[in-house]
Design a protein around this motif. Structure first.
Motif, PDB file in Angstrom:
ATOM      1  N   TYR A 276      52.066  62.579  59.210  1.00  0.00           N
ATOM      2  CA  TYR A 276      51.313  63.660  57.990  1.00  0.00           C
ATOM      3  C   TYR A 276      49.860  63.087  57.860  1.00  0.00           C
ATOM      4  N   ASP A 277      49.917  61.381  58.002  1.00  0.00           N
ATOM      5  CA  ASP A 277      48.422  61.413  57.959  1.00  0.00           C
ATOM      6  C   ASP A 277      47.491  61.293  59.411  1.00  0.00           C
ATOM      7  N   GLU A 278      48.495  62.105  60.149  1.00  0.00           N
ATOM      8  CA  GLU A 278      47.275  61.775  61.635  1.00  0.00           C
ATOM      9  C   GLU A 278      46.221  63.112  61.706  1.00  0.00           C
ATOM     10  N   GLN A 279      44.985  62.471  62.030  1.00  0.00           N
ATOM     11  CA  GLN A 279      43.664  63.366  62.315  1.00  0.00           C
ATOM     12  C   GLN A 279      43.815  64.010  63.564  1.00  0.00           C
ATOM     13  N   PHE A 280      42.941  65.525  63.206  1.00  0.00           N
ATOM     14  CA  PHE A 280      43.581  66.248  64.662  1.00  0.00           C
ATOM     15  C   PHE A 280      41.550  67.520  64.571  1.00  0.00           C
ATOM     16  N   LEU A 281      41.856  67.343  65.351  1.00  0.00           N
ATOM     17  CA  LEU A 281      41.003  68.003  66.007  1.00  0.00           C
ATOM     18  C   LEU A 281      40.779  69.671  65.995  1.00  0.00           C
ATOM     19  N   VAL A 282      40.664  71.180  65.249  1.00  0.00           N
ATOM     20  CA  VAL A 282      41.231  71.838  65.501  1.00  0.00           C
ATOM     21  C   VAL A 282      41.330  72.889  65.977  1.00  0.00           C
ATOM     22  N   MET A 283      40.267  73.301  66.798  1.00  0.00           N
ATOM     23  CA  MET A 283      39.707  73.796  68.014  1.00  0.00           C
ATOM     24  C   MET A 283      40.624  73.896  68.692  1.00  0.00           C
ATOM     25  N   PRO A 284      40.691  72.826  69.484  1.00  0.00           N
ATOM     26  CA  PRO A 284      41.350  72.679  70.131  1.00  0.00           C
ATOM     27  C   PRO A 284      42.982  73.124  70.421  1.00  0.00           C
ATOM     28  N   ILE A 306      36.257  84.792  68.116  1.00  0.00           N
ATOM     29  CA  ILE A 306      36.041  83.080  67.931  1.00  0.00           C
ATOM     30  C   ILE A 306      35.045  83.056  67.208  1.00  0.00           C
ATOM     31  N   GLU A 307      34.653  83.218  65.439  1.00  0.00           N
ATOM     32  CA  GLU A 307      33.541  82.481  65.734  1.00  0.00           C
ATOM     33  C   GLU A 307      33.316  80.704  64.925  1.00  0.00           C
ATOM     34  N   GLN A 308      32.910  79.801  65.598  1.00  0.00           N
ATOM     35  CA  GLN A 308      33.548  77.933  65.371  1.00  0.00           C
ATOM     36  C   GLN A 308      32.334  78.112  64.249  1.00  0.00           C
ATOM     37  N   LEU A 309      32.453  77.707  63.144  1.00  0.00           N
ATOM     38  CA  LEU A 309      30.915  77.488  62.320  1.00  0.00           C
ATOM     39  C   LEU A 309      31.074  76.019  62.334  1.00  0.00           C
ATOM     40  N   ALA A 310      31.879  75.518  62.699  1.00  0.00           N
ATOM     41  CA  ALA A 310      32.235  73.984  62.465  1.00  0.00           C
ATOM     42  C   ALA A 310      33.377  73.376  63.400  1.00  0.00           C
ATOM     43  N   ASN A 311      32.979  71.966  64.287  1.00  0.00           N
ATOM     44  CA  ASN A 311      34.084  71.656  64.224  1.00  0.00           C
ATOM     45  C   ASN A 311      35.219  70.691  63.517  1.00  0.00           C
ATOM     46  N   PRO A 312      35.966  71.080  62.393  1.00  0.00           N
ATOM     47  CA  PRO A 312      36.770  69.694  61.952  1.00  0.00           C
ATOM     48  C   PRO A 312      37.466  69.704  62.148  1.00  0.00           C
ATOM     49  N   ARG A 313      38.125  68.230  61.268  1.00  0.00           N
ATOM     50  CA  ARG A 313      39.340  67.495  61.542  1.00  0.00           C
ATOM     51  C   ARG A 313      39.683  67.743  60.542  1.00  0.00           C
ATOM     52  N   VAL A 314      41.202  67.558  60.456  1.00  0.00           N
ATOM     53  CA  VAL A 314      42.604  67.742  59.543  1.00  0.00           C
ATOM     54  C   VAL A 314      43.053  66.533  59.859  1.00  0.00           C
ATOM     55  N   TYR A 315      42.909  66.310  58.706  1.00  0.00           N
ATOM     56  CA  TYR A 315      44.707  65.102  58.309  1.00  0.00           C
ATOM     57  C   TYR A 315      45.880  65.567  57.963  1.00  0.00           C
ATOM     58  N   PRO A 318      50.282  67.368  63.145  1.00  0.00           N
ATOM     59  CA  PRO A 318      49.182  68.337  64.065  1.00  0.00           C
ATOM     60  C   PRO A 318      50.489  69.211  64.743  1.00  0.00           C
ATOM     61  N   GLN A 319      51.445  69.322  64.967  1.00  0.00           N
ATOM     62  CA  GLN A 319      52.756  69.945  65.452  1.00  0.00           C
ATOM     63  C   GLN A 319      53.051  70.993  64.115  1.00  0.00           C
ATOM     64  N   ALA A 320      53.037  70.623  62.606  1.00  0.00           N
ATOM     65  CA  ALA A 320      53.022  71.259  62.460  1.00  0.00           C
ATOM     66  C   ALA A 320      51.744  72.232  61.699  1.00  0.00           C
ATOM     67  N   PHE A 321      50.812  71.764  62.149  1.00  0.00           N
ATOM     68  CA  PHE A 321      49.758  72.564  61.948  1.00  0.00           C
ATOM     69  C   PHE A 321      49.331  73.336  63.263  1.00  0.00           C
ATOM     70  N   SER A 322      49.885  73.141  64.311  1.00  0.00           N
ATOM     71  CA  SER A 322      49.655  74.171  65.549  1.00  0.00           C
ATOM     72  C   SER A 322      51.310  75.317  65.597  1.00  0.00           C
ATOM     73  N   ILE A 323      51.888  74.739  64.574  1.00  0.00           N
ATOM     74  CA  ILE A 323      53.613  75.823  64.377  1.00  0.00           C
ATOM     75  C   ILE A 323      52.615  77.073  63.341  1.00  0.00           C
ATOM     76  N   ALA A 324      51.824  76.486  62.184  1.00  0.00           N
ATOM     77  CA  ALA A 324      51.051  77.035  61.324  1.00  0.00           C
ATOM     78  C   ALA A 324      50.540  78.654  61.851  1.00  0.00           C
ATOM     79  N   VAL A 325      49.431  77.741  62.887  1.00  0.00           N
ATOM     80  CA  VAL A 325      48.547  78.544  63.786  1.00  0.00           C
ATOM     81  C   VAL A 325      49.297  79.772  64.173  1.00  0.00           C
ATOM     82  N   ASN A 326      50.026  79.027  64.932  1.00  0.00           N
ATOM     83  CA  ASN A 326      50.952  80.111  66.245  1.00  0.00           C
ATOM     84  C   ASN A 326      50.876  81.209  65.151  1.00  0.00           C
TER      85      ASN A 326
END
Length: 409
Positions: A276-284, A306-315, A318-326
């Motif tokens: 839960y403290d890992e940092q990852f890129l959103v766009m990939p 797809i409108e990419q206005l930034a290239n953020p990194r999220v803490y 990553p699997q939970a973020f991918s599941i949520a976006v999916n």
């Protein structure tokens, strides 16, 4: 060990403080009265000794106004009522009494000159009395604190034991911190025993949950791995176009099942080894999700912008973020009708927005009141829980023209 209940101990402590203070105040007032009495007698004796051998009395009686001291004659002529009177300037105390069958009035005059304390002595006495009163008050306050602390000591011990437990990291040994055997069979003992039993049940539940997730993770993923391997072997065979379509549907169903299993295991785990403290890129992650779910739009002729206005990194995980976006992307693709679009995925520095355009027919079936985490798509409640676990926020906004799913971090 305490033999009485908490309520009785508090009542006894209060009664004890009141009793001790009452006794102390009683002795203080008694001493003040005796001191005043001794002082008056001593002063009167000193006045008589100073006038020796001509000892005069300070107390005299008068049956006529004319015989009174000059300073009292004018007052006596006003025919005062029966009673006691004090004249500070003359240092006289006068008692008006009835004589001669209550037809006449007599006067008893007490000359207190040299007997009453001077102003300076009065101030000293006031200072002494104030000091005694203040000392007794402080003693009473300190005694009250000591007695009340002893009365509520079991509550303090229980609160300290509970405060040492971290609810975010419960272990199987935390219930032993309470040690309810230290407390007697009263309200505090009952509360301690209940807390201890509750923590014991929670610890047992956490142990079972960890065992289940570790076992389920292996038992559920193994069949998926076997199916995936079989599909890869089938792809290398000579298959007809119809068989390839069927194989493609099986592959997508398998992928959906794998995602679902990972999603529920992710939610079921109490801890996830610091992921839960890992940092990852959103766009990939977003790009990968769009590729996986694009088949849902194969026959709808709907564009994805797809409108990419930034290239953020999220803490976070990553699997939970991918599941949520999916879940958000799949809901958007599934609920978009043919020719209804485009679907916009907007990536900003602090948030991800997935927007569906609604036509009039869809707007009639969907109202803004349905825009809740459980009202648009089966997985949005799960998305909400994933966000809560990772410290993200999720919201769903809808109007007559569009539905916007917002994932913020």
């Amino acid at each position: 060990m305490y033999r009485h209940s908490l309520r009785k101990r508090v009542a006894i402590a209060f009664a004890l403080c009141v009793a001790v203070l009452s006794i102390a105040w009683g002795f203080a007032f008694f001493a003040a009265v005796r001191l005043s009495e001794d002082r008056v007698l001593t002063q009167q004796l000193q006045v008589a000794a100073d006038n020796y051998p001509s000892i005069t009395t300070n107390l005299r009686g008068y049956d006529k106004v004319a015989n009174l001291p000059q300073s009292l004659k004018k007052w006596a002529k006003t025919n005062p009522e029966l009673g006691l009177y004090e004249f500070d300037s003359e240092e006289l105390h006068v008692a008006v009494i009835a004589i001669d069958n209550k037809q006449l009035r007599g006067f008893v005059v007490f000359d207190v000159a040299g007997i009453e304390a001077s102003s300076s002595e009065d101030w000293w006495l006031l200072l002494i009395i104030s000091s005694v009163v203040g000392t007794l008050g402080m003693v009473g306050f300190g005694l009250g604190i000591i007695v009340m602390r002893r009365a509520v000591a079991p509550v303090t011990q229980l609160a300290k034991a509970v405060g040492e437990i971290n609810p975010e990291k419960l272990s199987s040994e935390d219930h032993k911190r309470i040690d309810s055997s230290r407390f007697t069979d009263d309200e505090v003992g009952m509360l301690a025993k209940t807390i201890e039993q509750t923590l014991e049940r929670i610890s047992a539940f956490v142990t079972r949950e960890r065992y289940f997730t570790s076992s389920a993770s292996h038992e559920l993923r193994t069949p998926i791995t076997v199916i995936t391997g079989a599909l890869e072997l089938l792809e290398q065979s000579q298959l007809s176009a119809t068989d390839m379509k069927t194989l493609d549907r099986v592959r997508r169903a398998t992928l959906d099942m794998k995602t679902t299993i990972e999603m529920f295991l992710c939610l079921a785990r109490e801890t996830d080894e610091g992921l839960y403290d890992e940092q990852f890129l959103v766009m990939p992650l977003v790009s990968n999700v769009i590729d996986l779910q694009r088949h849902l739009l194969s026959r709808k002729l709907v564009e994805v912008e797809i409108e990419q206005l930034a290239n953020p990194r999220v803490y976070g995980h990553p699997q939970a973020f991918s599941i949520a976006v999916n879940n958000l992307v799949r809901n958007a693709f599934e609920h978009t009708l043919a020719g209804q679009g485009p679907i916009t995925i907007r990536i900003e520095q602090q948030q991800l927005l997935v927007t569906n355009q609604l036509v009039s027919a869809a707007a009639e079936q969907y109202s803004p009141s349905d825009a809740s985490p459980h009202g648009y798509g089966l997985g949005l409640g799960i998305v909400q829980r994933l966000c809560e676990r990772n410290g993200w926020s999720f919201s769903l906004l809808a109007d007559e023209k569009s539905v916007v799913a917002r994932l913020s971090w």
